[in-house]
Write a protein that holds these residues in place. Sequence first.
Motif, PDB file in Angstrom:
ATOM      1  N   ASP A 197      -6.449   2.217  -4.086  1.00  0.00           N
ATOM      2  CA  ASP A 197      -5.284   3.006  -4.492  1.00  0.00           C
ATOM      3  C   ASP A 197      -5.004   2.864  -5.986  1.00  0.00           C
ATOM      4  O   ASP A 197      -4.736   3.856  -6.666  1.00  0.00           O
ATOM      5  N   LYS A 198      -5.088   1.650  -6.502  1.00  0.00           N
ATOM      6  CA  LYS A 198      -4.803   1.408  -7.917  1.00  0.00           C
ATOM      7  C   LYS A 198      -5.996   1.750  -8.805  1.00  0.00           C
ATOM      8  O   LYS A 198      -5.889   1.742 -10.026  1.00  0.00           O
ATOM      9  N   LEU A 206       0.839  -1.187   0.000  1.00  0.00           N
ATOM     10  CA  LEU A 206       0.000   0.000   0.000  1.00  0.00           C
ATOM     11  C   LEU A 206       0.879   1.243   0.000  1.00  0.00           C
ATOM     12  O   LEU A 206       2.068   1.171   0.336  1.00  0.00           O
ATOM     13  N   PRO A 207       0.323   2.399  -0.346  1.00  0.00           N
ATOM     14  CA  PRO A 207       1.107   3.638  -0.301  1.00  0.00           C
ATOM     15  C   PRO A 207       1.622   3.915   1.110  1.00  0.00           C
ATOM     16  O   PRO A 207       1.057   3.422   2.095  1.00  0.00           O
ATOM     17  N   THR A 267     -10.701  -2.948  -9.784  1.00  0.00           N
ATOM     18  CA  THR A 267     -11.153  -4.155  -9.089  1.00  0.00           C
ATOM     19  C   THR A 267     -10.452  -5.393  -9.630  1.00  0.00           C
ATOM     20  O   THR A 267     -10.685  -6.492  -9.153  1.00  0.00           O
ATOM     21  N   GLU A 268      -9.578  -5.198 -10.609  1.00  0.00           N
ATOM     22  CA  GLU A 268      -8.939  -6.328 -11.284  1.00  0.00           C
ATOM     23  C   GLU A 268      -7.527  -6.602 -10.780  1.00  0.00           C
ATOM     24  O   GLU A 268      -6.826  -7.434 -11.360  1.00  0.00           O
ATOM     25  N   ASP A 269      -7.107  -5.917  -9.722  1.00  0.00           N
ATOM     26  CA  ASP A 269      -5.774  -6.167  -9.189  1.00  0.00           C
ATOM     27  C   ASP A 269      -5.671  -7.621  -8.728  1.00  0.00           C
ATOM     28  O   ASP A 269      -6.629  -8.190  -8.205  1.00  0.00           O
ATOM     29  N   ALA A 322      -5.942  -6.012   0.222  1.00  0.00           N
ATOM     30  CA  ALA A 322      -6.273  -6.075  -1.203  1.00  0.00           C
ATOM     31  C   ALA A 322      -7.343  -5.053  -1.567  1.00  0.00           C
ATOM     32  O   ALA A 322      -7.278  -4.424  -2.630  1.00  0.00           O
ATOM     33  N   VAL A 323      -8.349  -4.889  -0.684  1.00  0.00           N
ATOM     34  CA  VAL A 323      -9.412  -3.919  -0.953  1.00  0.00           C
ATOM     35  C   VAL A 323      -8.823  -2.520  -1.095  1.00  0.00           C
ATOM     36  O   VAL A 323      -9.123  -1.793  -2.065  1.00  0.00           O
TER      37      VAL A 323
END
Length: 219
Positions: free
Chosen positions: A101-102, A64-65, A105-107, A95-96
Amino acid sequence: MKRRTLPFAAALAATAVLLLTACGSGGAGSKDNDTIAGADRGTASASASGALAEDKPDDVDVSLPEDVNLVFGWDKPKDVNEAAAMEDAAGFLRAVYRGVDKRTTEDAAVTTYATDGGLKYANTQINAYIEGDWTVTGTRRHYDVTTRSAANGESVEVAFCADSSKFYGKEIKTGKVLKTDPSIDDFDYFKIIMVKFPTGADLWQASKVFVETKATKCQ
């Protein structure tokens, strides 16, 4: 009005979660005779797109950032399955917010740690932030964890409190942090039903998410 609750609560409200009116489980690692909500789910679907990325844990990047800190003050249960499920429940939460952040929903982290209702919860949370043009910043604490296994050994309930009093929404365009004063709105009680991935890999996925908001028991 608490500005922070706009992105955070809006995401929660948009999600198909059940608000718990009665929550009870024993200490960490307890195995109550009560049926675990959602335990009839059995095993995770083999079609869950869990293509594992190259990083840890479970070969999945859940980083995460620097300004986002999810703290898990959890004691590891003695039961091996419960310990693994608890660890992967933390992975699911990371993950959520990695998806937030990204802005997708496809990370790989999302598709690895979530299936069925858990995937719906993650997708709705992430999409609410995307649509609002928000992200998150700050520290969220997770504590008072309990675990219990279903009789078939294929699912584990991971229940815990979350304190978001220092966890805020942030406007992406302006970078403005939506800080507010702490209140009961900051406390939630989660029950996540983790199910064993059917391939034999040491992986557990969130299949159902139950949330009690404004949880006084967590203050």
